[in-house]
Motif scaffolding. Structure first.
Motif, PDB file in Angstrom:
ATOM      1  N   VAL A  39       0.837  -1.206   0.000  1.00 14.81           N
ATOM      2  CA  VAL A  39       0.000   0.000   0.000  1.00 14.81           C
ATOM      3  C   VAL A  39       0.870   1.255   0.000  1.00 14.81           C
ATOM      4  N   GLU A  40       2.004   1.254   0.717  1.00 13.55           N
ATOM      5  CA  GLU A  40       2.886   2.431   0.746  1.00 13.55           C
ATOM      6  C   GLU A  40       3.498   2.699  -0.630  1.00 13.55           C
ATOM      7  N   GLN A  41       3.909   1.677  -1.310  1.00  9.42           N
ATOM      8  CA  GLN A  41       4.454   1.852  -2.647  1.00  9.42           C
ATOM      9  C   GLN A  41       3.410   2.450  -3.597  1.00  9.42           C
ATOM     10  N   ASN A  42       2.180   1.885  -3.530  1.00  4.61           N
ATOM     11  CA  ASN A  42       1.103   2.411  -4.391  1.00  4.61           C
ATOM     12  C   ASN A  42       0.777   3.844  -4.011  1.00  4.61           C
ATOM     13  N   TYR A  43       0.811   4.160  -2.712  1.00  2.59           N
ATOM     14  CA  TYR A  43       0.457   5.512  -2.261  1.00  2.59           C
ATOM     15  C   TYR A  43       1.519   6.532  -2.695  1.00  2.59           C
ATOM     16  N   SER A  44       2.759   6.166  -2.616  1.00  2.00           N
ATOM     17  CA  SER A  44       3.822   7.117  -3.033  1.00  2.00           C
ATOM     18  C   SER A  44       3.699   7.461  -4.518  1.00  2.00           C
ATOM     19  N   GLU A  45       3.428   6.486  -5.310  1.00  2.00           N
ATOM     20  CA  GLU A  45       3.270   6.753  -6.739  1.00  2.00           C
ATOM     21  C   GLU A  45       2.062   7.637  -6.994  1.00  2.00           C
ATOM     22  N   SER A  46       0.903   7.300  -6.409  1.00  2.00           N
ATOM     23  CA  SER A  46      -0.303   8.112  -6.645  1.00  2.00           C
ATOM     24  C   SER A  46      -0.142   9.503  -6.036  1.00  2.00           C
ATOM     25  N   ASP A  47       0.632   9.633  -4.937  1.00  2.00           N
ATOM     26  CA  ASP A  47       0.842  10.936  -4.307  1.00  2.00           C
ATOM     27  C   ASP A  47       1.696  11.849  -5.208  1.00  2.00           C
ATOM     28  N   HIS A  48       2.692  11.313  -5.841  1.00  2.00           N
ATOM     29  CA  HIS A  48       3.526  12.107  -6.741  1.00  2.00           C
ATOM     30  C   HIS A  48       2.707  12.628  -7.923  1.00  2.00           C
ATOM     31  N   GLU A  49       1.920  11.758  -8.497  1.00  2.00           N
ATOM     32  CA  GLU A  49       1.066  12.176  -9.605  1.00  2.00           C
ATOM     33  C   GLU A  49       0.070  13.227  -9.162  1.00  2.00           C
ATOM     34  N   ALA A  50      -0.563  13.064  -8.000  1.00  2.00           N
ATOM     35  CA  ALA A  50      -1.549  14.018  -7.505  1.00  2.00           C
ATOM     36  C   ALA A  50      -0.903  15.351  -7.190  1.00  2.00           C
ATOM     37  N   THR A  51       0.348  15.321  -6.694  1.00  2.00           N
ATOM     38  CA  THR A  51       1.054  16.578  -6.376  1.00  2.00           C
ATOM     39  C   THR A  51       1.311  17.388  -7.649  1.00  2.00           C
ATOM     40  N   LEU A  52       1.761  16.730  -8.709  1.00  2.00           N
ATOM     41  CA  LEU A  52       2.004  17.428  -9.980  1.00  2.00           C
ATOM     42  C   LEU A  52       0.726  18.022 -10.533  1.00  2.00           C
ATOM     43  N   ASN A  53      -0.338  17.264 -10.493  1.00  2.00           N
ATOM     44  CA  ASN A  53      -1.623  17.768 -11.006  1.00  2.00           C
ATOM     45  C   ASN A  53      -2.121  18.924 -10.156  1.00  2.00           C
ATOM     46  N   PHE A  54      -1.930  18.858  -8.843  1.00  2.00           N
ATOM     47  CA  PHE A  54      -2.396  19.924  -7.957  1.00  2.00           C
ATOM     48  C   PHE A  54      -1.619  21.229  -8.202  1.00  2.00           C
ATOM     49  N   GLN A  55      -0.333  21.142  -8.399  1.00  2.00           N
ATOM     50  CA  GLN A  55       0.463  22.362  -8.627  1.00  2.00           C
ATOM     51  C   GLN A  55       0.074  23.054  -9.930  1.00  2.00           C
ATOM     52  N   SER A  56      -0.148  22.277 -10.950  1.00  2.00           N
ATOM     53  CA  SER A  56      -0.565  22.888 -12.225  1.00  2.00           C
ATOM     54  C   SER A  56      -1.936  23.514 -12.093  1.00  2.00           C
ATOM     55  N   ALA A  57      -2.863  22.851 -11.453  1.00  2.00           N
ATOM     56  CA  ALA A  57      -4.209  23.395 -11.289  1.00  2.00           C
ATOM     57  C   ALA A  57      -4.187  24.610 -10.371  1.00  2.00           C
ATOM     58  N   ARG A  58      -3.285  24.641  -9.382  1.00  2.00           N
ATOM     59  CA  ARG A  58      -3.202  25.786  -8.473  1.00  2.00           C
ATOM     60  C   ARG A  58      -2.703  27.034  -9.191  1.00  2.00           C
TER      61      ARG A  58
END
Length: 522
Positions: free
Chosen positions: A177-196
């Protein structure tokens, strides 16, 4: 001196002494003489006489008091003796009562000691039973405890092994679960910065446009607010004063509220403590309710068992009642038959009583035909305790001994009468045969008359007595019928002669006289 006789009378209860007649008569005579005797001599004699009479009266009173004192002393001694006897008798009664009470007290003490010993013995037995019961309970508790410990150890080992397996599985799962979460967190962070960044640029542009619009509106609204505030201040001047008053009241109310809040806090603390106690009581009540529920279930099971037993007992009682009803109805019918039989026996006894002779009424029981020794043997055998069931049953009918004597007597008489009846019937048949032969002999022809006379031969052969009234009556009747010419009709015979034959009416008359003279024994 005059009061002394009265006192002696009160003491002795006897009449006072009387003065002697001689002294009174003498004083009277002296008084008369003094009247007649001149002056000084008569007065001296009268004074002497009075002095002597007074002295004598004093002596009499002294002697009478001594007599009364002796009588009173004797009466008092008798009273003292009576009182001493009464006191002795009362003391004897009291002593006997005290002795009986002492014996009762000793018996009561013995009973108390015996009851105390039995009570202590029962207490010792109860303590022994209680110790045995506690020992049994301790053994059961230790056995259950060992069983529970073994079960607990088995379950603990099983749970520890399962925990180890599940821990390994969860560690592997957490790593994944930690491995899956780190990957999804990186993707979500990039999308959030662009949308911000896009939203920030848009919001800056809109902010500048709205600021320009709001400045104009704010100036207009400020002017309107100032005017409204001035008008509001003018309009609410008196309300402001009221507000100040209400503010002071509010401060007082706030202080009161603080005090009430403190009280309320105390009450809340008390409520919390009470709730804690209630919870504790509820827990205890739940335990008690659980125990009572178990007791109720056990009582219900016992009630079901008792109901089953009661139903069985009720069914058994119903069957017993039905059987008892059938038996009682049968017994009632049997008793009714016995009552009818007894009534019939009483009626027959009354009828037989009317037919008894004077001798049977006076001596209803015949004397025994057994000798004295045989009677003693029979009495000894009768007094022995029977062993056979029939003999034991006959012991219940000893009261009917007289009845059986009379019954046997009547049976013997009945048998004797039957024998006599048979004898009389035989004799009657013989007499009828003789009469028939005689009638046949007198109704035959003249040729037969030459032969020997049958009645005479039959008379010689008869075993009956010659002075029998029945036989003589028949013969006389036969001769009378033979000598009557008007009762015979000439009937031609085979030889051409006429023979006198009896007519039916004549035969009926003869038969009537024959039956009347010689009646048949019923």
């Amino acid at each position: 001196m005059l009061g002394t006789p009265g006192r002696s009378q009160d003491v002795g209860g006897l009449p006072p002494p009387q003065a002697p007649r001689g002294a009174g008569a003498t004083s009277t005579a002296l008084g008369t003489v003094g009247d007649t005797v001149p002056g000084g001599a008569g007065a001296d004699k009268l004074a002497k006489e009075q002095h002597s009479s007074t002295l004598n009266l004093h002596k009499l009173n002294v002697q009478w008091q001594a007599i009364l004192r002796d009588a009173k002393a004797k009466e008092l001694r008798q009273d003292v003796e009576i009182l001493s006897q009464t006191f002795a008798r009362v003391m004897d009664c009291k002593d006997s009562a005290i002795e009986s009470l002492v014996t009762d007290l000793e018996e009561a003490e013995e009973q108390h000691a015996r009851a105390l010993r039995s009570h202590l013995h029962n207490v010792d037995r109860l303590l022994q039973l209680q110790s045995c019961r506690l020992a049994c309970l301790e053994e059961g508790y230790s056995a259950q405890l060992s069983a529970l410990q073994s079960e607990f150890e088995a379950e603990r080992t099983a749970i520890l092994e399962q925990h180890k397996r599940e821990s390994c599985y969860l560690r592997d799962l957490a790593l994944t679960v930690e491995q899956n979460y780190s990957e999804s967190d990186h993707e979500a962070t990039l999308n959030f910065q662009s949308a911000r960044d896009d939203i920030k640029n848009k919001s800056l542009q809109e902010k500048q446009y709205c600021r320009l619009q709001l400045n104009g509106k704010t100036a207009e609204l400020w002017e309107q607010f100032r005017q409204a505030m001035q008008s509001f201040t003018e309009a609410t001047e008196h309300q402001k004063i009221a507000f100040e008053v209400l503010k002071e009241k509010d401060q007082k109310s706030s202080r009161e509220i603080e005090m009430q809040e403190k009280k309320l806090q105390k009450l809340q603390d008390l409520v919390a403590a009470t709730k804690g106690q209630i919870v504790a009581h509820l827990r205890e009540n739940e335990e008690q309710n659980e125990h009572l529920r178990m007791e109720k279930e056990r009582a219900l099971r016992q009630l079901q068992e008792l109901k089953g037993k009661l139903n069985q007992a009720r069914a058994k009682a119903h069957s017993n009642l039905a059987r008892l009803t059938v038996q009682s109805s049968a017994a009632l019918s049997t008793l009714q038959q016995v009552v009818e039989k007894g009534q019939r026996i009483l009626r027959l006894a009354e009828m037989c009583r009317k037919l008894e002779t004077e001798e049977e009424k006076v001596l209803p029981f015949y004397p025994s035909s057994l000798a004295e020794g045989e009677q003693q043997d029979a009495q000894r055998v009768f007094e022995e305790t029977p062993t056979e069931p029939l003999a034991q049953a006959m012991r219940d009918y000893v009261g009917l001994e007289r009845f059986w004597q009379r019954f046997n007597k009547v049976k013997l008489e009945e048998k004797a009468l039957e024998q006599e009846r048979a004898t009389l019937r035989q004799r009657n048949r013989q007499l009828r045969a003789l009469l028939r032969q005689y009638m046949e002999g007198i109704s035959i022809s003249q040729g037969v008359l030459v032969e020997p006379n049958p009645p005479l031969g039959a008379q010689n052969k008869s075993c009956g007595p010659r002075d029998s009234p029945c036989a003589h009556g028949d013969l006389a009747q036969g001769h009378q019928g033979a000598t009557r010419p008007n009762s015979l009709d000439p009937v031609p015979t085979s030889s051409g002669r006429e023979s006198p034959v009896t007519s039916p009416a004549q035969r009926g008359a003869w038969g009537h006289h024959r039956d009347r003279d010689c009646p048949e024994v019923p």
